[in-house]
Design a protein around this motif. Structure first.
Motif, PDB file in Angstrom:
ATOM      1  N   ILE A 168       0.840  -1.205   0.000  1.00  0.00           N
ATOM      2  CA  ILE A 168       0.000   0.000   0.000  1.00  0.00           C
ATOM      3  C   ILE A 168       0.872   1.251   0.000  1.00  0.00           C
TER       4      ILE A 168
ATOM      5  N   LEU B 134      -5.656   4.787  -8.907  1.00  0.00           N
ATOM      6  CA  LEU B 134      -4.675   4.440  -7.866  1.00  0.00           C
ATOM      7  C   LEU B 134      -5.361   4.321  -6.508  1.00  0.00           C
ATOM      8  N   LEU B 135      -6.239   5.279  -6.247  1.00  0.00           N
ATOM      9  CA  LEU B 135      -6.942   5.282  -4.960  1.00  0.00           C
ATOM     10  C   LEU B 135      -7.801   4.035  -4.824  1.00  0.00           C
TER      11      LEU B 135
ATOM     12  N   VAL C 153      -5.645   1.174  -3.903  1.00  0.00           N
ATOM     13  CA  VAL C 153      -5.187   1.273  -2.518  1.00  0.00           C
ATOM     14  C   VAL C 153      -6.331   0.966  -1.549  1.00  0.00           C
ATOM     15  N   LEU C 154      -7.522   1.482  -1.860  1.00  0.00           N
ATOM     16  CA  LEU C 154      -8.645   1.244  -0.950  1.00  0.00           C
ATOM     17  C   LEU C 154      -9.018  -0.226  -0.928  1.00  0.00           C
TER      18      LEU C 154
ATOM     19  N   TYR D 219      -6.586  -1.755   1.262  1.00  0.00           N
ATOM     20  CA  TYR D 219      -6.919  -1.297   2.619  1.00  0.00           C
ATOM     21  C   TYR D 219      -8.042  -2.142   3.197  1.00  0.00           C
TER      22      TYR D 219
ATOM     23  N   ASP E   1      -7.839  -4.509   6.327  1.00  0.00           N
ATOM     24  CA  ASP E   1      -8.763  -4.357   7.448  1.00  0.00           C
ATOM     25  C   ASP E   1      -9.400  -5.701   7.776  1.00  0.00           C
TER      26      ASP E   1
ATOM     27  N   ARG F  51     -16.638   0.656  12.725  1.00  0.00           N
ATOM     28  CA  ARG F  51     -15.672   0.231  11.716  1.00  0.00           C
ATOM     29  C   ARG F  51     -15.524   1.268  10.612  1.00  0.00           C
TER      30      ARG F  51
ATOM     31  N   ILE G  38      -3.422   5.993   4.669  1.00  0.00           N
ATOM     32  CA  ILE G  38      -3.451   4.974   3.627  1.00  0.00           C
ATOM     33  C   ILE G  38      -3.462   5.602   2.226  1.00  0.00           C
ATOM     34  N   VAL G  39      -4.218   6.676   2.084  1.00  0.00           N
ATOM     35  CA  VAL G  39      -4.339   7.298   0.769  1.00  0.00           C
ATOM     36  C   VAL G  39      -2.964   7.813   0.331  1.00  0.00           C
ATOM     37  N   PRO G  40      -2.553   7.479  -0.891  1.00  0.00           N
ATOM     38  CA  PRO G  40      -1.243   7.962  -1.340  1.00  0.00           C
ATOM     39  C   PRO G  40      -1.138   9.475  -1.177  1.00  0.00           C
TER      40      PRO G  40
ATOM     41  N   ILE H 178      -2.185  11.925  -3.850  1.00  0.00           N
ATOM     42  CA  ILE H 178      -3.626  12.132  -4.032  1.00  0.00           C
ATOM     43  C   ILE H 178      -4.145  13.091  -2.966  1.00  0.00           C
TER      44      ILE H 178
END
Lengths: 556, 375, 366, 286
Positions: free
Chosen positions: A489, A533-534, A537-538, A541, A545, D116, D127-129, D132
């Motif tokens: 990540i 990209l997001l 990544v999500l 993530y 999680d 959550r 977490i977000v690059p 961005i």
């Protein structure tokens, strides 16, 4: 449980459903918890989530075309891009009105830049045409001036076009301004905005429309009085086109003053020497003869577009649907692949280097491992830029590593290794930077593996290797998973290190996003690339999680 | 700080001819007391600080904040204007960027004759600056050129030294890494020149689709040996470190590398590309800030100040009237004239950037070039 | 509604509690606790006793019903305004404060002056015989010492009601017995109303004025310790309190306060009907191990005699514990005093055992 | 007994492997640490080079000098950058710690609806690059007039630091004995007193190390400040980044050395805090 019979929801002693009375009892508690969380949640939503949402929105936003060319996009609706023919004179006229206004507002180059992302050459077409657009309609301007000299005077146009109410307001405003100047007071009341006379738009639709645009731009952009400014040439073009269309009775419906001016003009236009607008455009730039130019405008006239997302995956939108990008412009798939490849390589390197260290730390006596842990935490706590600059110093051709290699004779002085400004440099530096993120989760998992298991395996006759591979390693897999996802990540979105040591082959998609934001100014494409990209990544993530639980991240 | 103050104090004391006193400067009414100026960093920005900002501060007390963002000036100004929050007062840009800013209405149009000082020979500013006034927004400062530097101690060259631009493409005779700008401009012109295209036909060839491909094909021959730069200081640094054996950069940067830092590097003036660099004022500045900027510009672009800048860096003043005043380097005391790109010795072969062509084709060529670079 | 009398200092009035909206952990609880009374809530874990305590302390909210303290409903009073002392299972001593600071804490928040505070703290420490430990940190004390401090802290601000949540759970047996004595002594001396939660029935029996036996969210029996032991009202209480032998059977008839029970192996015995009412009811007959007699001459003539086979004999010091097979039940245990005249039985031996009918209680079948 | 001790009955092969493994680990540690340490001597270089000069290798005192440090402490742009970092990082830390601690306490309660999802949102800045986040903030902050202001940079950095506060404080709260707050309440302390007198002192180590993370995040952050900040907000990392992109001035190495020393100091602080919190927690029962 035995009380939970099949007769629906459980009831409390007074007959209310248990859930409801429970909720009532919990409400205060929930409210208190939420009150504690709310300030931060609002803070993050405003300072972080809203900006990102706002940016992602840019990836589909496309108002610029319909905002800048409102008349043209409307006129183009009826045009069939497959016909192979150029649009009609009406479309050219609409474009003329739009462009002259855009050029005054200096919007046309930006529009050209926008459309150039889709079809190359459009930027230059709009620039070149923008320089000439003032002259379009000059023929008619001259002929009108000859036929009805009145029309050359700005005042005449106000008489014909402006609402008498507005003229009165404007005069009042001017008087107030003069009075203020006299007394030396500040005067910052804006002038009343131009209003069209009732009914004139019915009779002279194009001329009224363009003149109103002209008057407002003169007021707002330049702070001038329309009554003192000579209208643009395209206003005369519009008047010519209107007068060519209206019947003789229409002019009669105008008020006296206007009639006096326009009636002779109306009589004269039939004898005007006309000129084809299409020729003017082709003269300005022969690109206008390409139907592709027009179909691009048509394809991108809606307010939202998938164009940027298509471009992010080397596709493009054409009037006929989606097509592959030209071969020599396909780079994004390759960049995404390279980003993934390098992130995986970094992740792999981190496992290879991180596992032995975590194993060592987890199995040493606490006192020793705490000391060694500091060696892991020191890079973790050291500024990213410090570490990146170290690698620059180390990896250069005249850098420390090459010096050492030359000194011990492994490398010839003339053939020093190239270790920076390429993928190797990025992978080495980022492995170093991200290694603690692999070691720490691995270590925290390994610390929870009781040594009894391995002892049990050995007492059952397993060799050291078997005991490790069959008993210890499987129990450390959750740590590997956590570390891998975390490193991946972080790696996939890295910007600084590849920017400084990556050259052209060792850069990530992030660097391309930054390039589009600050250099090429293609913000929509940057947003689309960022969205993709997001999303990746999500997704990771979410997996993280699921597997680890985001609040179980250990920070050493 | 003390070091710098000392320097600027001596600099002021050393020039009685151009010395100004507070009373010579017309007062600035309704003016902000600070200026946020954007420039390129490095030796160039230092020369601006020394020649313009420090004397101006000494006279008026105005404070300067410098932002080294000229590279990204268009993007940042566009974002600022979109937001209606202009934080910059004065931006130093190259000619083509000024064209773009002007086209988009991001830079303010000015009347050069009205806001600038007349030349000390009495000439009107527009005449004095003449060709360098490339558009209505651009307030010229200097003529600079992009040239090549090469190391003189490359053993693999067997004592050969490049004497013309096309040595860049000759990996046989001159092996080693090159440093070129990460933008198409100049690179593609040079590529075509070395591919046999005549100077006069350059932009005609480039206007055809094949022209650009031909230039890229030529660049392909050295692509694997090229490190790309995006900041002007990178090439001098790499030359000094021995990371590259030759590379393009602005002539002033090479001057300081060779003359001030005494590195074993020489300059190749062949086919230097001239460019103008100057100020633009962001559109829609608040009145007090605009007043301050105009007041400063009037001072900073006068004949003496432009000539002063050449004491610190080898760029030619954009005013004709400043040329005769160009004297010696402030610290080294050497004559600056031979190091100017405009020195006749240096401009046997030269190119002038076709600003209009680049304004029209920048987006296309840039996109193609970036794709080529990434492939 | 109950008035605020001494007999009803604490009142649970039809209290229910659910955590998830699906199941009730406390079901329709009604309980009055008198002023000065030492009441123990006893039950297995998950029986709802701790929940009741937490509702009383204010850390849980009753889903339904009222809890009254001194006649006033306290549902809407936050814990810190209830003035109830509490001793926690793990003592909950503040680790960052010294012992004296821990004790001064409740006085400090009540804005009691420094000198009075110090005096009260010292008195409380002396009360638990920890007078010299005021400067220590909790972590420097042993478990028993921490327990005393926790107790002193709950008492130092002189609450009228003290709650104790399994306070002795973490101590070893000897210390626990000692502390049981200390706590009762203090509670009675100070005249404090005490609600004590435990799952240890010995503790409950030795300390309490009354014991409320909890199971499945309900009070199974509320009685004084002896009554609870001697006269369990249902099979749960009988099995939960003390050791117990049980035999399953069916009521044949009930006559003159005696039930005739046919055990599952066909033997018929007399029993005291407690909560069986009709012939044909399944029943669980319970007999305490120490009420079983193997010496026939010590039995009264109307005692019932049953045949038994010795399976195991365990020497336990003060008593002998013998496991028998009785009426098909192989876990029938008897306890006999270690006395010079007492026989030691051998496995395999066949004997006759007997008991008084009133010691044999016919309870509901679980 | 540690697992890493070599038993007396080990075979030669096992011995070789054992020592090979230790050597490999040593090399990896070298890889981790050497790049950080190598810049320290280089920062004392008397020349403007980034390689060890012969004089340095000969340990000639003339080969060493403090001139790069002098440059750092006298050069106004470095000083301005240092001053900006010193202004921005603590402000961002205070915001992150205050809001983050409150929220972590809220999140640690029972019955938090959407726990959550809330957690995921609060952690997302980590977490977000960064590119961005930076781009988004650049456009959005421009629009609301925060771009190019101290406040904008502080808010952005606070947002980036918050996940660290949430994570560390939540972790501390997991180990926090709830009966302590209950005890305080039963002893008559109102929630505010309970928080400041009982809960806060005990979770303080977590709060401080969260704060340190937030501080270092801001102090070390460059991408966001490049976009959200303007000339007035140039921080040390910004200055280092522009310097690095153009040239590795030895002044950067001096700054880097100073930062390494600071991070060693911070690391020591965290380690001491961790020990303190373990002492407090580990020795109390339960």
């Amino acid at each position: 449980m035995s009380d939970a019979t099949s007769t629906g929801p459980m009831l409390a002693a007074d007959g209310t459903p248990l859930k409801r009375s429970l909720n009532r009892a919990l409400r205060a508690q929930k409210l208190r918890a939420l009150m504690l969380i709310a300030p931060l949640l609002v803070f993050i939503l405003v300072t972080f989530i809203a900006p990102i949402t706002d940016m992602l929105f840019r990836s589909v936003e496309n108002q610029i075309v319909s905002d800048t060319l409102p008349r043209t996009t409307r006129a183009l609706e009826g045009w069939d891009h497959n016909s192979g023919e150029l649009p009609s004179e009406d479309v050219f006229a609409a474009l003329t009105y739009d462009l002259v206004a855009a050029a005054e507002r200096k919007d046309h180059t930006r529009l050209g830049t926008r459309l150039n992302y889709e079809t190359t050459g459009m930027s230059s077409i709009f620039r070149k045409t923008g320089r000439r657009i003032d002259d379009f309609g000059e023929t008619y301007m001259d002929q009108f001036a000859e036929a009805t000299p009145d029309l050359a005077a700005p005042e005449t146009w106000v008489t014909v076009m402006a609402d008498p109410g507005w003229r009165a307001d404007y005069a009042a405003w001017e008087a107030a301004r003069a009075a203020a100047r006299e007394t030396g007071r500040d005067f910052d009341r804006p002038p009343p905005l131009f209003r069209l006379k009732n009914g004139v738009a019915d009779i002279l639709p194009e001329a009224a429309d363009v003149y109103a645009e002209f008057a407002r731009i003169a007021q707002v952009e330049n702070g001038d009085n329309p009554a003192e400014e000579e209208p643009w040439a395209p206003v005369y073009l519009a008047l010519y086109r209107d007068l060519m269309h209206v019947g003789p009775g229409a002019i009669e419906r105008l008020d006296d003053a206007s009639r006096a001016t326009l009636a002779p003009a109306h009589d004269a236009v039939a004898g005007f020497q006309s000129e084809r607008l299409a020729d003017l455009y082709l003269d300005a730039d022969k690109g206008w003869g390409e139907p592709a130019i027009w179909s691009t405008i048509q394809a991108f006239s809606s307010n939202y577009t998938p164009g940027y997302f298509l471009a992010s995956v080397d596709l493009r939108q054409t009037a006929d649907g989606v097509a592959m990008q030209d071969e020599d412009r396909r780079i994004y798939i390759m960049l995404f692949e390279r980003t993934l490849f390098m992130s995986l390589a970094i992740m792999g390197a981190c496992i290879l280097l991180g596992y032995p260290i975590a194993f060592l730390l987890a199995n040493l006596p606490l006192r020793t491992s705490n000391v060694l842990l500091i060696l892991v935490l020191l890079p973790f706590w050291t500024s990213l830029l410090v570490r990146t600059s170290s690698w620059k110093v180390l990896l250069q051709q005249q850098g420390v590593i090459n010096d050492v290699l030359v000194w011990i004779g492994l490398v010839d002085n003339a053939n020093r290794l190239v270790m920076i400004n390429n993928q190797f440099g990025t992978i080495v530096a980022m492995t170093h930077i991200l290694l603690p993120f692999m070691i720490l989760p691995l270590y925290s998992v390994m610390k929870t593996i009781p040594p009894t298991y391995v002892r049990a395996a050995k007492s059952l006759g397993a060799s050291n290797w078997t005991a490790f591979w069959r008993v210890y390693f499987p129990q450390s897999v959750p740590g590997i998973g956590a570390g891998c996802i975390l490193v991946f990540i972080l790696a996939i979105g890295y910007y600084i290190t590849p920017e400084l040591v990556g050259g052209t082959t060792g850069t990530f998609i992030s660097n391309r996003i930054a390039y589009h934001i600050s250099s090429s100014l293609n913000w929509g494409l940057a947003a689309a690339l960022g969205s993709i990209l997001l999303a990746v990544v999500l997704l990771l993530y979410w997996i993280y999680d699921r597997i680890v639980g985001i609040d179980n991240v250990s920070l050493g | 700080m003390t070091m710098k103050q000392l320097l600027s104090a001596t600099a002021l004391a050393a020039l009685p001819a151009g010395a100004l006193f507070a009373q010579d400067l017309p007062p600035c009414e309704n003016c902000a007391d600070s200026i946020t100026a954007v420039s390129w960093g490095g030796a160039y920005q230092t020369s601006q600080i020394k020649a313009y900002a420090e004397p101006y501060t000494a006279l008026t007390g105005t404070t300067f904040t410098w932002d080294e963002s000229s590279n990204e000036a268009v993007a940042k100004l566009r974002a600022q204007s979109e937001a209606g929050n202009i934080t910059w007062d004065l931006v130093d840009v190259e000619g083509p960027d000024s064209q773009r800013l002007c086209d988009e209405g991001l830079a303010m149009e000015v009347d050069h004759d009205e806001i600038l000082a007349a030349g000390d020979d009495g000439s009107a500013p527009t005449d004095d600056f003449s060709d360098s006034v490339i558009n209505d927004c651009f307030i010229p400062q200097i003529v600079f050129s992009t040239t090549f530097g090469y190391r003189t101690d490359v053993s693999a060259w067997n004592g050969n030294e490049p004497d013309n631009l096309c040595a860049l493409f000759d990996l046989e005779t001159f092996p080693g890494k090159r440093s070129l700008e990460k933008r198409p401009k100049k690179n593609i012109e040079w590529a075509l020149l070395c591919d046999g295209v005549a100077k006069d036909e350059l932009y005609d060839v480039l206007s055809t689709p094949e022209g650009l491909e031909r230039a890229l094909a030529k660049l392909d021959t050295i692509k694997s040996e090229t490190i790309w730069w995006s900041a002007g200081a990178e090439t001098p640094q790499r030359l000094a470190d021995g990371e590259v054996v030759m590379g393009s950069t602005y002539n002033g940067r090479l001057f300081s590398l060779i003359v001030e830092q005494n590195q074993p590097v020489k300059m190749l003036w062949d086919w230097q590309v001239f460019d103008f660099d100057g100020w633009v004022i962001p559109a829609d500045l608040p009145e007090d800030r605009l007043n301050r900027v105009l007041h400063f510009l009037h001072f900073a672009t006068d004949t003496q100040r432009l000539a002063d800048q050449a004491k610190y860096i080898s760029y030619g003043p954009a005013r004709a009237s400043s040329q005769p005043l160009v004297s010696t380097h402030a610290d080294l005391g050497i004559e600056m004239a031979p190091h100017m790109p405009t020195n006749p010795e240096n401009q046997k072969n030269y190119l002038v950037n076709n600003i209009e062509w680049w304004a029209d084709n920048q987006d296309d060529v840039e996109a193609r070039f970036q794709a080529w670079l990434a492939q | 509604m109950t008035a605020a009398t001494d007999n009803a200092f604490v009142v649970f009035d039809r209290v229910q509690k659910s955590y998830d909206g699906e199941t009730l952990v406390v079901k329709d609880l009604n309980l009055d606790i008198g002023r000065g009374e030492f009441l123990t809530m006893l039950g297995p874990s998950g029986s709802g006793k701790t929940t009741c305590l937490m509702m009383l302390a204010g850390f849980e909210t009753a889903t339904h019903g009222d809890i009254l303290l001194g006649g006033k409903p306290i549902n809407n009073i936050p814990p810190h305004k209830r003035g109830i002392g509490m001793v926690f299972q793990n003592y909950a001593l503040f680790p960052h404060m010294t012992v004296a600071e821990n004790l001064a804490f409740p006085l400090e928040v009540r804005k009691i002056g420094k000198s009075e505070r110090e005096e009260k703290v010292q008195r409380a420490l002396d009360m638990v015989q920890m007078g010299a430990f005021g400067g220590r940190r909790p972590a420097q004390l042993s478990g028993g010492q921490q327990q005393r401090i926790a107790l002193a802290r709950a008492l130092v601000f002189e609450p009228e009601l003290v709650l104790m949540d399994e306070p002795l759970g973490a101590l070893d047996k000897q210390l626990r017995e000692h502390m049981q004595f200390e706590i009762t002594r203090l509670a009675h001396n100070l005249g404090i109303t005490t609600v004590y939660v435990t799952h240890d029935q010995t503790e409950a029996l030795t300390m309490s004025d009354r014991v409320a036996v909890f199971n499945d969210g309900r009070i199974q029996q509320l009685a004084a310790p002896d009554e609870l032991y001697e006269q369990p009202q249902n099979s749960f209480v009988a099995q939960f309190i003390g050791e117990n032998n049980t035999l399953m059977g069916t009521v044949k008839e009930i006559k003159d306060g005696v039930a005739l029970v046919v055990l599952d192996d066909g033997e018929v015995i007399d029993a005291k009907p407690v909560n069986v009412s009709n012939p044909g009811d399944r029943t669980l007959v319970s007999i305490r191990p120490e009420r079983v007699e193997i010496n026939k001459d010590r039995l009264s003539p109307d005692a019932h005699l049953v045949h038994a086979e010795v399976l195991e004999f365990i020497y336990m010091g003060d008593i002998y514990r013998t496991r028998l097979r009785v009426a098909g039940n192989e876990d029938f245990v008897i306890k006999t005093r270690n006395a010079p005249d007492q026989r030691r039985l051998k496995p395999g031996e066949h004997i006759e055992i007997g008991w008084l009918p009133q010691d044999c209680r016919a309870l509901d079948a679980p | 007994m540690s697992q890493m001790d070599l038993p007396p009955y080990a075979t030669p092969g096992q011995r070789i492997w054992h020592y090979t493994f230790l050597v490999i680990c040593g090399l990896i540690f070298f890889f981790l640490i050497a790049p950080i340490l190598v810049i320290i001597p280089l920062s004392f270089n008397a020349e403007d080079f980034f390689t060890f000069t012969p004089k340095m290798l000969a340990l000639d005192p003339e080969g060493y000098s403090l001139k790069h440090y002098r440059d750092f402490f006298t050069n106004p742009s470095w000083q301005q950058a240092l001053w900006n970092s010193v202004k921005i990082a603590p402000a961002a830390t205070v915001i992150a710690v205050t809001l983050g601690t409150l929220a972590a306490i809220g999140l640690s309660q029972d019955h938090v609806p959407f726990r959550r999802a809330i957690m995921a949102i609060l952690i997302s800045p980590m977490i977000v690059p960064l590119i961005i986040s930076a781009a988004g903030m650049y456009f959005f902050y421009s629009r609301i007039g925060l771009q190019g202001t101290y406040l904008g940079v502080v808010l952005a950095h606070a947002a980036l630091g918050i996940p660290f506060v949430i994570i560390t404080v939540t972790a501390t709260l997991v180990g926090f004995d709830r009966s302590l707050t209950r005890a305080a309440a039963s002893l008559g302390a109102n929630p505010v007193t309970t928080f400041f007198k009982v809960q806060m002192p005990l979770i303080l180590p977590g709060v401080i190390s969260g704060g340190l993370f937030a501080f270092i995040t801001s102090f070390d952050e460059v991408v966001v400040v490049l976009f959200v900040g303007s000339a007035n907000q140039q921080t040390l990392p910004w200055q280092m980044f522009t310097g690095l992109r153009e040239q590795i001035s030895p002044t950067i190495l001096a700054v880097a050395t100073i930062l390494v020393v600071i991070s060693i100091a911070l690391l020591t602080t965290v380690e001491l805090l961790r020990r303190r919190s373990e002492r407090l927690r580990g020795l109390s029962p339960g």
